[in-house]
Design a protein around this motif. Structure first.
Motif, PDB file in Angstrom:
ATOM      1  N   THR A  32      -2.950  24.760  26.975  1.00 20.97           N
ATOM      2  CA  THR A  32      -2.477  24.290  28.001  1.00 20.97           C
ATOM      3  C   THR A  32      -1.199  25.120  28.464  1.00 20.97           C
ATOM      4  OG1 THR A  32      -1.008  22.873  26.473  1.00 20.97           O
ATOM      5  CG2 THR A  32      -3.130  21.963  27.658  1.00 20.97           C
ATOM      6  N   MET A  33      -0.785  25.310  29.826  1.00 19.85           N
ATOM      7  CA  MET A  33       0.243  25.863  30.390  1.00 19.85           C
ATOM      8  C   MET A  33       1.573  25.149  29.899  1.00 19.85           C
ATOM      9  SD  MET A  33      -0.279  25.096  34.131  1.00 19.85           S
ATOM     10  CE  MET A  33       1.476  25.162  34.935  1.00 19.85           C
ATOM     11  N   PRO A  34       2.733  25.910  30.159  1.00 18.01           N
ATOM     12  CA  PRO A  34       3.976  25.355  29.924  1.00 18.01           C
ATOM     13  C   PRO A  34       4.207  24.181  31.048  1.00 18.01           C
ATOM     14  CG  PRO A  34       4.225  27.563  29.433  1.00 18.01           C
ATOM     15  CD  PRO A  34       2.668  27.302  30.022  1.00 18.01           C
ATOM     16  N   GLY A  35       4.854  23.329  30.844  1.00 21.89           N
ATOM     17  CA  GLY A  35       5.079  22.040  31.758  1.00 21.89           C
ATOM     18  C   GLY A  35       3.861  21.175  31.982  1.00 21.89           C
ATOM     19  N   TYR A  36       2.768  21.189  31.242  1.00 21.23           N
ATOM     20  CA  TYR A  36       1.701  20.629  31.290  1.00 21.23           C
ATOM     21  C   TYR A  36       2.058  18.921  31.060  1.00 21.23           C
ATOM     22  CZ  TYR A  36      -3.260  18.870  30.911  1.00 21.23           C
ATOM     23  OH  TYR A  36      -4.488  18.247  31.134  1.00 21.23           O
ATOM     24  N   ARG A  37       2.655  18.618  30.401  1.00 19.85           N
ATOM     25  CA  ARG A  37       2.843  17.166  30.139  1.00 19.85           C
ATOM     26  C   ARG A  37       3.758  16.869  31.268  1.00 19.85           C
ATOM     27  NH1 ARG A  37       4.966  13.582  24.930  1.00 19.85           N
ATOM     28  NH2 ARG A  37       5.797  11.842  26.024  1.00 19.85           N
TER      29      ARG A  37
END
Length: 204
Positions: A32-37
């Motif tokens: 998952t990319m950074p900032g996904y959450r």
């Protein structure tokens, strides 16, 4: 063709694979990319706004049987075992999304929300014309669902800050590909809410 309005006819929100793993520290099987959450949290806020504005919402869950018979070719690339039934990350994130027992729900075995599911029947029943997409992954399930929806002649919209991809590069490339298919497809969550609120005001 002239640019189409943001919302054409009846809108429906597609909540694509916002599963428990989105809010867990380790996401097994899929990068998952950074900032996904944070993107999934914005998606949850948009879901609440759509509920307030009486926009029908359909929740999707990717889930695979434990004997792995339905993975097909999904494990031929970067992804490893993911979304397996019985694993803690596989259930939908109901507490975060506010999903109710009465909400529309479809379990899928492939990336596209259309492939092998009852989605087309449900959309016909809802008389849907515009599909708004949030969730993950931008470059996988969202992208493939968008492409199928496009080929079924739906107006497609993606809340770009309420979807997340496997990497920043893949996320950006898929958003560009979707915008190529339908100019005006890419919108912020705030723009989606504003368009839906304006539609509701006109109908009042």
């Amino acid at each position: 063709m002239p640019r189409q309005p943001t919302i054409v006819g009846n809108p429906v929100l597609l909540v694509i694979d916002i599963q428990a793993s989105a809010f867990m520290p380790v996401k097994a099987g899929i990068p998952t990319m950074p900032g996904y959450r944070a993107a999934m949290e914005r998606a949850c806020a948009l879901i609440a706004e759509c509920r307030r504005l009486n926009v029908p919402t359909i929740y999707f869950q990717e889930a695979h049987r434990r004997d792995m018979i339905d993975y097909g070719r999904e494990l031929d690339g970067t992804e490893t075992i993911h979304c397996m039934e019985g694993e803690p990350g596989t259930p939908l994130a109901d507490a975060q999304t506010g999903r109710r027992e009465s909400d529309y729900f479809i379990r899928k075995r492939r990336y596209s929300c259309f492939f092998g599911t009852e989605l087309e029947i449900l959309l016909k029943g809802l008389k849907a014309q515009t599909l708004i997409m949030v969730g993950g992954m931008t470059d996988v399930c969202v992208h493939y669902t968008f492409a199928d929806a496009h080929q079924h002649d739906y107006h497609c919209r993606v809340a770009v800050d309420a979807v997340g991809g496997t990497s920043p590069e893949a996320h950006a490339a898929s958003l560009a590909a979707m915008e190529y298919l339908q100019t005006g497809a890419n919108l912020s969550a705030d723009e989606v809410v504003a368009a839906l609120a304006a539609r509701a005001a006109r109908a009042a």
